[in-house]
Design an enzyme around this catalytic site. Structure first.
Site, PDB file in Angstrom:
ATOM      1  N   SER A 116      46.209  36.346  39.899  1.00  0.00           N
ATOM      2  CA  SER A 116      46.916  36.953  39.019  1.00  0.00           C
ATOM      3  C   SER A 116      47.904  35.829  37.594  1.00  0.00           C
ATOM      4  O   SER A 116      48.485  36.838  37.086  1.00  0.00           O
ATOM      5  CB  SER A 116      48.833  37.240  40.148  1.00  0.00           C
ATOM      6  OG  SER A 116      48.571  37.668  41.130  1.00  0.00           O
ATOM      7  N   HIS A 137      41.350  42.503  39.452  1.00  0.00           N
ATOM      8  CA  HIS A 137      43.222  41.716  40.095  1.00  0.00           C
ATOM      9  C   HIS A 137      43.172  43.370  40.222  1.00  0.00           C
ATOM     10  O   HIS A 137      43.945  44.015  39.820  1.00  0.00           O
ATOM     11  CB  HIS A 137      43.300  41.666  37.885  1.00  0.00           C
ATOM     12  CG  HIS A 137      44.552  41.183  38.541  1.00  0.00           C
ATOM     13  ND1 HIS A 137      46.060  41.661  37.884  1.00  0.00           N
ATOM     14  CD2 HIS A 137      45.576  40.602  39.774  1.00  0.00           C
ATOM     15  CE1 HIS A 137      47.078  41.418  39.049  1.00  0.00           C
ATOM     16  NE2 HIS A 137      47.017  40.638  40.078  1.00  0.00           N
ATOM     17  N   GLU A 149      43.110  45.912  37.324  1.00  0.00           N
ATOM     18  CA  GLU A 149      42.380  45.209  35.933  1.00  0.00           C
ATOM     19  C   GLU A 149      41.510  44.522  36.150  1.00  0.00           C
ATOM     20  O   GLU A 149      40.864  43.719  36.650  1.00  0.00           O
ATOM     21  CB  GLU A 149      43.467  44.049  35.917  1.00  0.00           C
ATOM     22  CG  GLU A 149      45.301  45.349  35.098  1.00  0.00           C
ATOM     23  CD  GLU A 149      46.506  43.850  35.182  1.00  0.00           C
ATOM     24  OE1 GLU A 149      47.512  44.304  34.153  1.00  0.00           O
ATOM     25  OE2 GLU A 149      46.321  42.976  35.211  1.00  0.00           O
ATOM     26  N   ASN A 187      51.820  42.276  35.046  1.00  0.00           N
ATOM     27  CA  ASN A 187      52.972  41.298  34.880  1.00  0.00           C
ATOM     28  C   ASN A 187      53.203  40.702  33.512  1.00  0.00           C
ATOM     29  O   ASN A 187      54.215  39.839  33.444  1.00  0.00           O
ATOM     30  CB  ASN A 187      52.138  40.295  35.936  1.00  0.00           C
ATOM     31  CG  ASN A 187      52.156  40.842  37.137  1.00  0.00           C
ATOM     32  OD1 ASN A 187      53.227  41.392  37.146  1.00  0.00           O
ATOM     33  ND2 ASN A 187      51.151  40.349  38.329  1.00  0.00           N
TER      34      ASN A 187
END
Ligand SMILES: NC(=O)c1ccc[n+]([C@@H]2O[C@H](COP(=O)([O-])OP(=O)(O)OC[C@H]3O[C@@H](n4cnc5c(N)ncnc54)[C@H](O)[C@@H]3O)[C@@H](O)[C@H]2O)c1
Length: 382
Positions: A116, A137, A149, A187
């Site tokens: 991450s 991801h 992702e 994120n």
């Protein structure tokens, strides 16, 4: 194609479940005693629930389990077409396992990481043939969250990128391609949802319940920021914010909040500890349902989110379509932020940011150059 998953924790077990459900032969490997047993038990529990809900038959359940080799021997990953690493978030340990993986699989096997927060370039750097390394991801829980992702590192070949994307597309996931930058899309772009909400609270404008109410009731978000931070866990959410902040060389836009840090330090982690911003053993406080106040809160958080999405586009982190898809499919936003911006009027969004910027004089409120340019040229995103 045989798929191997390294690390049988929360993410690894979920990813193995997806691959096996799609009919792949799977090797799920973990080096820690007990982890493999735990993974098998937790997967059986999840699959039993799916059988009870009649989503799968008991025969399918058996097949899903039987296609997975729950292994404690790394050599069992040989003959894989794709390896997905989901071990502890530590660069040195990931690099070590990547160089071991590379020696066990054939030249054309794709090796990927579910990290991450680490750069894919730094993980790929541990391999002799870094061209076949890519970031894949998933979001938690992997079998339920549609977004994945896909992150090419500077070393990744187009062949690797395209092959990885097409495998994950075939699994029925929504894939977006994103530059190897901190936080990837979700994120990074989602930071103000938490950060600006915390700031509004810290200024004493209102309480957690009212901020959550505004975002849900007026904004249409499925969960308010405080509810969501309690759901994710204040330890995990704070750590992601701190890591994005550090990785962006301390850009004030991503500055973590003391309020959340103290929550974490106090062990008020959220739902999992019974207490976070809310106390899960007593009645929830009531929101102040003042719509004017609610709109102000929504505008402040939303303009910051849109600014973040615009800046990601400005810096070519991903396409506008992928930035919007990522936020609707990865964190369930009611609309893509860039199409939402068009709807609200880009000049209105810019005005709100400029008001904040002039009131506070803080760099965190600086409008993206792309937003200014688009307003000047009277353009919209779509
Ligand atoms: N949890 C999330 O919400 C989430 C979401 C997306 C991505 N990720 C990423 O996925 C990865 C795994 O996260 P998680 O939440 O599943 O962690 P976890 O702690 O649940 O699982 C990690 C597993 O890896 C095993 N492990 C650790 N070191 C190992 C090694 N050297 N060799 C083999 N196995 C090893 C551990 O025994 C454990 O079973 C991390 O890189 C994390 O950043 C997590």
């Amino acid at each position: 194609m045989k798929i191997s998953v390294i690390g049988a924790g929360t993410m690894g077990t979920g990813i193995a479940q997806i691959a096996s459900t799609k009919g792949h032969e799977v090797c799920l490997y973990d080096s820690f005693e007990g982890s493999i047993e735990n993974a098998k038990t937790s997967l059986e529990k999840i699959l039993n629930r799916l059988v009870e809900k009649e989503r799968i038959s008991s025969e399918e359940k058996e097949n899903i389990i039987n296609r997975i080799n729950f292994s404690e021997k790394l050599e069992d990953i040989k003959d894989s077409g794709l390896v997905i690493e989901a071990i502890i978030e530590n660069l040195k340990i990931k690099q070590k396992i990547f160089s071991k993986i590379e020696n066990l699989v054939s030249e054309d096997c794709i090796i990927s990481s579910n990290t991450s927060s680490l750069s894919i370039a730094s993980i790929a750097g541990a391999c002799k043939n870094a061209k076949r390394v890519v970031g894949i991801h998933f979001f938690n829980p992997a079998p339920l969250m549609p977004l994945v992702e896909i992150i090419p590192a500077v070393q990744t070949s187009d062949k690797t990128l395209n092959a990885a994307k097409s495998i994950i597309d075939e699994w029925g996931k929504v894939t977006v391609i994103v530059k190897d930058t901190p936080g990837f899309i979700v994120n990074r772009v989602a930071r103000p949802f938490y950060g600006e909400a915390l700031r509004i609270y810290e200024e004493g404008i209102t309480d957690f319940a009212t901020i959550d109410w505004a975002l849900k009731e007026i904004g249409g978000f499925r969960m308010g920021p405080f509810e969501l931070m309690d759901y994710i866990g204040n330890d995990i959410n704070y750590t992601v914010t701190e890591s994005v902040f550090t990785s962006f060389y301390f850009d004030p836009r991503y500055k973590p909040s003391f309020t959340q840090k103290r929550m974490m330090e106090a062990g008020f982690l959220g739902r999992k500890s019974g207490r976070g911003y809310y106390d899960y053993n007593s009645e929830f406080p009531k929101a102040n349902e003042d719509r004017d106040l609610g709109k102000q809160i929504l505008w402040r958080v939303l303009s910051m989110l849109i600014n973040e999405a615009t800046d990601a586009l400005f810096l070519n982190i991903a396409s506008k379509e992928d930035i919007d898809l990522a936020m609707t499919k990865g964190v369930n936003y009611p609309k893509g932020l860039l199409s939402w911006a068009d709807e609200l009027g880009l000049s209105n969004v810019l005005n709100q940011l400029e008001e904040l910027y002039s009131e506070y004089g803080e760099d965190r409120y600086r409008p993206s150059p792309l937003l200014r340019r688009m307003v000047k040229e009277n353009k919209t995103f779509y």
